[in-house]
Each structure stands twice: as C-alpha cells, then as structure tokens.
Enzyme design. Structure first.
Site, PDB file in Angstrom:
ATOM      1  N   THR A 117       0.811  -1.213   0.000  1.00 16.40           N
ATOM      2  CA  THR A 117       0.000   0.000   0.000  1.00 16.40           C
ATOM      3  C   THR A 117       0.846   1.266   0.000  1.00 16.40           C
ATOM      4  O   THR A 117       1.975   1.276   0.527  1.00 16.40           O
ATOM      5  CB  THR A 117      -0.906   0.019   1.249  1.00 16.40           C
ATOM      6  OG1 THR A 117      -1.557   1.286   1.343  1.00 16.40           O
ATOM      7  CG2 THR A 117      -0.086  -0.180   2.525  1.00 16.40           C
ATOM      8  N   TYR A 142      -2.088   0.264   9.999  1.00 11.87           N
ATOM      9  CA  TYR A 142      -2.224  -0.437   8.723  1.00 11.87           C
ATOM     10  C   TYR A 142      -0.952  -0.289   7.894  1.00 11.87           C
ATOM     11  O   TYR A 142      -0.373  -1.277   7.418  1.00 11.87           O
ATOM     12  CB  TYR A 142      -3.423   0.109   7.957  1.00 11.87           C
ATOM     13  CG  TYR A 142      -3.474  -0.348   6.512  1.00 11.87           C
ATOM     14  CD1 TYR A 142      -3.559  -1.700   6.190  1.00 11.87           C
ATOM     15  CD2 TYR A 142      -3.440   0.586   5.463  1.00 11.87           C
ATOM     16  CE1 TYR A 142      -3.596  -2.122   4.867  1.00 11.87           C
ATOM     17  CE2 TYR A 142      -3.485   0.168   4.143  1.00 11.87           C
ATOM     18  CZ  TYR A 142      -3.554  -1.179   3.849  1.00 11.87           C
ATOM     19  OH  TYR A 142      -3.589  -1.593   2.539  1.00 11.87           O
TER      20      TYR A 142
END
Length: 326
Positions: A117, A142
C-alpha cells in the site's frame, strides 16, 4: 503456472483471479471469507476456505495443487479501523506474511506477488509524484503492518531465495468492464464506493472528512487506479518473476490525483444525480495527498494502463452498484 491467490474472494483478489484464469493459469483461491465473497470467485477456479495464519493448511494446499507462485492479498485494510485495532492488524497482516513465507519455504515456492500500500509512505509533504525511493514513514498501524511485511519479504529473499514483487497500491476503484464483478463490501470506507452508493440511493448522504488540508480545494488528493488495470499489474508481475528476475517494489497508480470534491463532482456528472454531501472533521490517519510515480511499473513490467479515466472509474462503479442487489 499453478498459482495460489490468498484473499482471492476479495475485491482486488477476485478481479486478479479472473485475469489470471483468462490468461491460462491454473488458479486456487485461499480465503477465510471474513471479508471476501464466495460468489466473487469465477466458476472453474478451485476454492479452499482457510486462514493464512494456518501454516499446515497452507502447506497442504500448496503441496496438493503443485503451486508454483503465490499472489498474497489476504489482509485487513481499513486505515481508521487499524488505529483502534492495532493488534488485530499486526496479527492478521504481518504474522500472516510470516506464516505464508514459512509455508513457501517448506514447499519450495520461490515466486510471490505481495499486495502492499501507499500508506507505507505516510504523510508526504513534498510536492510532485511519489517514487518507490521515497522514505517510508507510515502514520497508522495499517501502513506499519504492511511496511513490516515488506521487510520480512526482503529478508526472506536474501536468506531463502523467495523472490517477491511488492506492489504498493494507491486508491483502487471501479468495477469490471463486463459488469460481472465489483466491490461487494458493506460499510465500505473507499470514496468512489461511497459516492456510487449515494448516487444510486443506497445512502441518504455522504461526508467529506476534512476540508482544511494543504491542497487546492482543502480536501484529500489521491491517485485512483481502476481495479482491472491493477489486476493486470499482478499478471505482469508473475510473468516477470517466472523469468527469474529478482524481487522489486513497484507503485501502482496513474501518476495524477484527484481531490475528494473532484471525485464527487465526477460521480454526480456521470450519474446525473445531485446527492447530498456534508462536511465533517478529519479522520485519524489520512495523509493530505498520495499520488504515484508509475514509471517503474511501465519500465520494469511493461504495464500499459487501459482504464485511466476518472469518469470511466466512477461510471463503472455506479453501474455495478445499480446491479448489486445482494
């Protein structure tokens, strides 16, 4: 090749599975269905229900199906949720990668494509596009869970020869061109999904979270990539690994961004619906701007985007939302 797709019942995983299948690969989907959907997996693809932290089941699945490569999607991915549930994110995302690498090492699988990501970059303050050499400074659990996973994968390549293409996604959106697949997730946090739900009447209104960011109109700017183009990157990454190339890290985006307000305006334009939009305070963990340099995807993998249009992305998402009655 014979390919294991972990998290293949999810949004991006199911689109990638479809493209791999259509490219002639033998695909096995491995998913615990905690956020994925069994009916997102196309007919003809073998399915194994399991959790990536179950090393024994992973090994059994890899061995019984003579797997040659793995595409690893299975992970938790909601930024705001990760702030309140850090242990669950490190356990699922980072420990899940350790489990997968252990299974690959024991079964001799040396080709892995990893779903990462842009959140690993954090709140980038510099102007211009973000390249893969940009320092990593994730600002939420995250992003940190994914950056830790990347480090594990690089160490496994050095120690065990398990070569990995790390794909750092920017903002993925849209639905398949044939209208048969799209984002099924309920209570989604992705802007295009939320806007499409508002446009078709599934939401009474939608919010803009933060209007005081240091951007042109005060709202967050993101690089939106169509899910079919992203799936194509995975197919190319597997081809790259099959030729014996070393692992590499690659951004997945188009190289230009749109603000939250711009996305909403385009969704209203393509649907003809002036849905209600309200302003709200910022969400924790949202960087002001994330826009990719896509040069490496082109030069290393030979990637040529086919769906680089915000109007197309928004229209495909809204059309899918109209058809999705389940």
């Amino acid at each position: 090749m014979k390919i294991l797709v972990t998290g293949g019942a999810g949004y991006i995983g199911s689109h990638t599975t479809n493209q791999l299948f259509c490219a002639g690969h033998e695909v096995v989907v491995f998913d615990n269905l905690s956020t994925g959907f069994r009916d997102a997996i196309r007919p003809g693809v073998k399915f194994v229900q399991g959790d990536v932290r179950d090393i024994d089941l992973l090994e059994k699945t890899i061995t019984e199906n003579a797997i040659q490569a793995v595409v690893h999607f299975a992970a938790k991915l909601i930024v705001s949720e990760s702030v309140g549930m850090p242990i669950e994110y490190y356990e699922n995302n980072t420990i899940g990668v350790i489990s997968l690498m252990s299974a690959c090492r024991r079964t001799g699988v040396n080709n892995v494509v990893f779903s990462s990501t842009a959140a690993v970059y954090g709140d980038v303050r510099q102007q211009g596009l973000i390249s893969e050499s940009q320092p990593n400074n994730p600002i939420n659990p995250y992003g940190r869970s994914k950056l830790m996973s990347e480090a594990i994968l690089r160490d496994c390549e050095a120690a065990y020869g398990i070569r990995t293409v790390v794909l750092r996604y920017f903002n993925v959106a849209g639905a398949s061109a044939d209208g048969l697949n799209g984002q099924r997730t309920k209570n989604a946090t992705h802007l295009v999904k939320i806007a499409s739900e508002a446009a078709v009447g599934k939401r009474r209104k939608m919010n803009i979270f933060g209007t005081d960011y240091p951007t042109a109109d005060g709202t967050c700017v993101r690089d939106y990539i169509h899910v079919e183009d992203l799936a194509d990157v995975h197919v190319l990454a597997l081809d790259y690994l099959s030729k014996g190339n070393k692992g590499v890290t690659i951004n997945c985006g188009y190289g230009h961004g749109y603000s939250v307000r711009e996305v909403i305006d385009v969704m209203k334009k393509v649907t003809g619906v002036d849905f209600v939009v309200e302003e709200a305070t910022r969400r924790v963990g949202d960087p002001a701007s994330l826009v990719a340099s896509s040069e490496k995807a082109s030069s290393v993998l030979g990637w040529k985007p086919q769906y680089d249009s915000l109007e197309l992305i928004c229209k495909s998402a809204a059309d899918w939302e109209k058809r999705m009655t389940f």
